[in-house]
Design a protein around this motif. Structure first.
Motif, PDB file in Angstrom:
ATOM      1  N   TYR A  84      47.175  32.297  28.098  1.00 62.25           N
ATOM      2  CA  TYR A  84      47.977  32.460  28.429  1.00 62.25           C
ATOM      3  C   TYR A  84      48.003  31.318  29.086  1.00 62.25           C
ATOM      4  O   TYR A  84      49.120  30.905  29.641  1.00 62.25           O
ATOM      5  N   THR A  85      47.183  31.455  30.314  1.00 60.36           N
ATOM      6  CA  THR A  85      46.937  30.824  30.763  1.00 60.36           C
ATOM      7  C   THR A  85      45.783  30.305  31.140  1.00 60.36           C
ATOM      8  O   THR A  85      45.076  30.371  30.631  1.00 60.36           O
ATOM      9  N   GLY A  86      45.456  29.430  32.251  1.00 59.55           N
ATOM     10  CA  GLY A  86      44.215  28.205  32.284  1.00 59.55           C
ATOM     11  C   GLY A  86      44.444  26.927  32.150  1.00 59.55           C
ATOM     12  O   GLY A  86      43.641  26.382  32.842  1.00 59.55           O
ATOM     13  N   SER A  87      45.899  25.932  32.096  1.00 59.93           N
ATOM     14  CA  SER A  87      45.812  24.925  32.407  1.00 59.93           C
ATOM     15  C   SER A  87      44.505  24.445  31.465  1.00 59.93           C
ATOM     16  O   SER A  87      44.688  24.512  30.622  1.00 59.93           O
ATOM     17  N   HIS A  88      44.217  22.924  31.949  1.00 63.95           N
ATOM     18  CA  HIS A  88      43.160  22.057  31.607  1.00 63.95           C
ATOM     19  C   HIS A  88      42.239  22.295  31.915  1.00 63.95           C
ATOM     20  O   HIS A  88      41.703  21.330  33.234  1.00 63.95           O
ATOM     21  N   CYS A  89      41.557  23.284  31.805  1.00 60.15           N
ATOM     22  CA  CYS A  89      40.202  23.225  32.205  1.00 60.15           C
ATOM     23  C   CYS A  89      39.954  24.433  33.755  1.00 60.15           C
ATOM     24  O   CYS A  89      39.033  25.416  34.121  1.00 60.15           O
ATOM     25  N   PRO A  90      40.741  24.463  34.321  1.00 58.29           N
ATOM     26  CA  PRO A  90      40.720  25.110  35.121  1.00 58.29           C
ATOM     27  C   PRO A  90      40.125  27.191  35.039  1.00 58.29           C
ATOM     28  O   PRO A  90      39.729  27.421  35.531  1.00 58.29           O
ATOM     29  N   PHE A  91      40.980  27.948  34.052  1.00 64.61           N
ATOM     30  CA  PHE A  91      40.791  29.120  33.670  1.00 64.61           C
ATOM     31  C   PHE A  91      40.235  29.886  34.864  1.00 64.61           C
ATOM     32  O   PHE A  91      39.835  30.383  34.414  1.00 64.61           O
ATOM     33  N   LEU A  92      41.186  29.747  36.072  1.00 65.49           N
ATOM     34  CA  LEU A  92      41.141  30.726  37.058  1.00 65.49           C
ATOM     35  C   LEU A  92      41.781  32.191  36.975  1.00 65.49           C
ATOM     36  O   LEU A  92      42.423  32.910  35.755  1.00 65.49           O
ATOM     37  N   CYS A  93      40.156  33.008  37.170  1.00 63.15           N
ATOM     38  CA  CYS A  93      40.838  34.067  37.031  1.00 63.15           C
ATOM     39  C   CYS A  93      40.454  35.246  38.085  1.00 63.15           C
ATOM     40  O   CYS A  93      39.147  34.447  38.886  1.00 63.15           O
ATOM     41  N   THR A  94      40.812  36.454  38.786  1.00 58.72           N
ATOM     42  CA  THR A  94      40.375  36.957  39.216  1.00 58.72           C
ATOM     43  C   THR A  94      39.839  38.710  39.056  1.00 58.72           C
ATOM     44  O   THR A  94      40.338  40.016  39.738  1.00 58.72           O
ATOM     45  N   ARG A  95      39.960  38.794  37.792  1.00 61.52           N
ATOM     46  CA  ARG A  95      39.765  39.879  37.445  1.00 61.52           C
ATOM     47  C   ARG A  95      38.436  41.055  38.215  1.00 61.52           C
ATOM     48  O   ARG A  95      37.453  40.420  38.450  1.00 61.52           O
ATOM     49  N   ASN A  96      38.269  41.650  38.097  1.00 61.39           N
ATOM     50  CA  ASN A  96      37.530  42.854  38.654  1.00 61.39           C
ATOM     51  C   ASN A  96      37.137  42.293  40.174  1.00 61.39           C
ATOM     52  O   ASN A  96      36.210  42.221  41.097  1.00 61.39           O
ATOM     53  N   ARG A  97      37.586  41.352  40.939  1.00 64.15           N
ATOM     54  CA  ARG A  97      37.644  40.843  42.347  1.00 64.15           C
ATOM     55  C   ARG A  97      39.103  40.669  43.416  1.00 64.15           C
ATOM     56  O   ARG A  97      40.130  40.067  42.269  1.00 64.15           O
ATOM     57  N   TRP A  98      39.226  40.713  44.355  1.00 60.22           N
ATOM     58  CA  TRP A  98      40.328  40.420  44.923  1.00 60.22           C
ATOM     59  C   TRP A  98      40.659  38.653  44.929  1.00 60.22           C
ATOM     60  O   TRP A  98      41.808  38.536  44.922  1.00 60.22           O
ATOM     61  N   LEU A  99      39.233  38.352  44.838  1.00 63.79           N
ATOM     62  CA  LEU A  99      39.582  36.366  45.304  1.00 63.79           C
ATOM     63  C   LEU A  99      39.362  36.259  44.088  1.00 63.79           C
ATOM     64  O   LEU A  99      37.958  36.056  43.477  1.00 63.79           O
ATOM     65  N   PRO A 100      39.664  35.010  43.553  1.00 67.06           N
ATOM     66  CA  PRO A 100      38.741  34.322  41.916  1.00 67.06           C
ATOM     67  C   PRO A 100      37.388  33.212  42.493  1.00 67.06           C
ATOM     68  O   PRO A 100      37.656  32.848  42.626  1.00 67.06           O
ATOM     69  N   PHE A 101      36.479  34.181  42.923  1.00 67.64           N
ATOM     70  CA  PHE A 101      35.385  33.379  43.425  1.00 67.64           C
ATOM     71  C   PHE A 101      34.271  34.292  43.245  1.00 67.64           C
ATOM     72  O   PHE A 101      34.033  35.647  43.021  1.00 67.64           O
ATOM     73  N   VAL A 102      33.373  33.261  42.747  1.00 69.45           N
ATOM     74  CA  VAL A 102      31.956  33.914  42.378  1.00 69.45           C
ATOM     75  C   VAL A 102      30.542  33.229  43.196  1.00 69.45           C
ATOM     76  O   VAL A 102      30.883  32.276  43.633  1.00 69.45           O
ATOM     77  N   ASN A 103      29.300  33.896  43.509  1.00 69.26           N
ATOM     78  CA  ASN A 103      28.337  33.312  43.930  1.00 69.26           C
ATOM     79  C   ASN A 103      28.267  32.023  43.089  1.00 69.26           C
ATOM     80  O   ASN A 103      27.942  32.120  41.818  1.00 69.26           O
ATOM     81  N   ASP A 104      27.538  30.796  43.518  1.00 69.09           N
ATOM     82  CA  ASP A 104      27.073  29.443  42.936  1.00 69.09           C
ATOM     83  C   ASP A 104      25.762  29.483  42.848  1.00 69.09           C
ATOM     84  O   ASP A 104      24.777  29.857  43.895  1.00 69.09           O
ATOM     85  N   PRO A 105      24.913  30.131  41.813  1.00 70.38           N
ATOM     86  CA  PRO A 105      23.767  30.328  42.335  1.00 70.38           C
ATOM     87  C   PRO A 105      23.156  28.585  42.617  1.00 70.38           C
ATOM     88  O   PRO A 105      21.903  29.403  42.611  1.00 70.38           O
ATOM     89  N   VAL A 106      23.271  27.509  42.416  1.00 66.36           N
ATOM     90  CA  VAL A 106      22.507  26.313  42.543  1.00 66.36           C
ATOM     91  C   VAL A 106      22.551  26.592  44.473  1.00 66.36           C
ATOM     92  O   VAL A 106      21.445  26.236  45.055  1.00 66.36           O
ATOM     93  N   THR A 107      23.826  26.404  45.120  1.00 65.61           N
ATOM     94  CA  THR A 107      23.480  26.792  46.610  1.00 65.61           C
ATOM     95  C   THR A 107      23.939  28.071  47.264  1.00 65.61           C
ATOM     96  O   THR A 107      23.331  28.206  48.166  1.00 65.61           O
TER      97      THR A 107
END
Length: 509
Positions: free
Chosen positions: A456-479
């Motif tokens: 339903y949502t996602g626009s063109h590539c962002p596909f922001l998602c907050t499932r099972n978390r308060w904010l739409p962030f995950v760990n960056d494995p590189v940094t």
């Protein structure tokens, strides 16, 4: 899904691209307005509270001030309601899929069981369901990631081609269109700094989008996600895409070149990895076209001619547009994005290589510079892709031509609210005789291992998602820091891991 149900779906998608698109633009403008109105209002209130109160004897001025505050409050509330895009909140589910299109192979059910996130769809954060607003954090992160760049190993390789694409071999230098493409590899092959990787680690070949490159595919969070899951990424910066590297010959294809991609595959296989290393193929936006076209050609050659062709365990296409003879028209790649990207591709591909391109075909350059849409631009430049006219170009390069010949497991991710690749593209009947009037959705159901998830949502590539978390962030494995949680990134990597278990024997094709 029955043909009548599919027709109903098509009508729903058509409605989505009508009035609601204009409303989403108004909503996005309101959101940006709030970003200025609310802080200025709070600053004004703070200044009032720190200023000594003065008793005014002018009642009319006092009433006028109170009335102004009321009007400002009402205006802010209206902006807030528009910015929230209330009709979308009320009519669009918070998660799940609008449609799931599945091929004939029963093993696809095992893939779906192993990757439940596919059926769940993205769950966008509060105030970021709007297709235009999703670009804001996405673009901010892209800018940050380009400053904190992924430390790729760069490898240059020469790709060879003939002036006329009808010929697979050319022997005289005047008939050749050779150039250098760059392969950006992470983690690098030439270092022992990454203990969890070796030369047999699974490889994902990436085909970037329109005017994109390894540091902006668009974005590069998928490369970071892949690294965290043990996949080595190799981004194929096709001709004209490597920053600050002009063309050496007047040959480039806006949607990518299958022959170049095949040469890249065998170059990597010969020089960097053991013979049975698992390969995956990943296309983003316009970069998905070359991956689909390539798979249809390679799988058909392997099946019918028993040729040794590039083989992949699985493939993903994010936000493809299907029929490239239409996808960049203004009614499908919508305002303001068509205008923004049109000027960008003119500057990047034409102006930076103008003298070289004019030496080959001056009239084509003039037509590209005068183009009023991305579609006109692409068609004006087919001579630089190796074709005499658009008919020959689309016959050889349109990804929907022989899509039913693909036997490689293929996951496609589309969003209903994509403003650059309209979902109507998937549900319209094909105009080509070999497709017998079927929609592209129907044809995917006839493939062996095709799978399309329409969100339903996602626009063109962002596909922001907050499932099972308060904010739409995950760990960056590189940094080790944080990055946006992109549902398509998550699904793609989990799909590749599942495919490695279910279809892992494809490594030996």
């Amino acid at each position: 899904m029955s043909s009548s149900a599919e027709a109903l779906s098509s009508l729903i998608w058509a409605g989505e691209s009508g009035f609601s698109y204009e409303f989403s633009l108004l909503s996005a403008s309101s959101f940006l307005g709030l970003a200025f109105v609310i802080p200025s209002w709070l600053i004004r209130m703070a200044m009032k509270s720190t200023t000594a109160r003065k008793v005014s004897n002018n009642n009319s001025n006092s009433c006028s001030s109170q009335w102004t505050d009321k009007v400002r409050g009402i205006f802010t509330v209206l902006l807030f309601m528009l910015a929230c895009e209330l009709p979308v909140w009320l009519s669009t589910p918070n998660e799940g899929l609008a449609d799931l299109i599945q091929g004939r192979d029963p093993q696809l059910n095992e893939i779906l069981a192993r990757v439940p996130a596919i059926r769940q769809g993205p769950s966008p954060p509060l105030f970021f369901r709007n297709r235009h607003i999703q670009f804001i954090p996405f673009l901010i992160q892209n800018a940050i990631h380009q400053m904190d760049a992924i430390p790729y190993e760069r490898v240059e390789m020469e790709v060879r081609d003939c002036v006329d694409k009808r010929f697979s071999q050319c022997h005289h230098s005047s008939q050749m269109m050779n150039d250098t493409v760059t392969l950006d590899i992470f983690p690098p092959f030439d270092t022992e700094d990454y203990d969890d990787f070796n030369r047999s680690s699974p490889v994902i070949l990436f085909a970037p989008g329109l005017r994109c490159h390894s540091q902006d595919l668009p974005g590069n969070s998928i490369v970071r996600k892949a690294y965290g899951s043990g996949f080595r990424s190799i981004v194929v910066n096709r001709r004209g895409h490597t920053p600050d590297q002009p063309l050496k010959s007047p040959r480039w294809n806006l949607f990518g070149d299958v022959d170049d991609m095949e040469q890249v595959y065998w170059f990597i296989k010969r020089n960097f990895v053991p013979s049975h290393t698992a390969f995956f193929l990943h296309g983003i936006s316009s970069g998905s076209a070359v991956t689909v076209t390539a798979l249809s050609k390679w799988d058909k050659r392997r099946t019918e001619l028993r040729e040794k062709t590039p083989a992949f365990v699985a493939s993903v296409a994010v936000a493809p547009g299907y029929d490239i003879s239409k996808v960049l028209n203004r009614d499908r790649f919508l305002w303001p994005y068509n205008d923004i990207m049109m000027q960008s591709v003119k500057d990047h591909f034409v102006m930076k290589n103008e003298a070289l391109l004019r030496s080959h075909n001056n009239d084509a350059v003039e037509m590209m510079l005068e183009a009023s849409s991305l579609q006109e631009f692409a068609e004006a430049g087919v001579t630089f892709a190796g074709y005499d006219n658009t008919t020959l170009y689309y016959q050889d390069t349109n990804p929907i031509n022989e899509v039913r010949d693909i036997t490689t497991p293929k996951l496609v991710l589309n969003a209903v609210d994509d403003p650059c690749c309209m979902i109507d593209n998937l549900y319209e009947a094909s105009p080509y005789a070999q497709h017998e009037g079927k929609t592209f959705a129907q044809m995917i159901r006839e493939t062996k291992r095709g799978l399309i998830a329409v969100t339903y949502t996602g626009s063109h590539c962002p596909f922001l998602c907050t499932r099972n978390r308060w904010l739409p962030f995950v760990n960056d494995p590189v940094t080790g820091g944080w990055m946006l949680n992109n549902w398509s990134d998550q699904v793609a990597i989990e799909y590749y891991r599942a495919a490695l278990d279910v279809y892992g024997s494809r490594r030996f094709l």
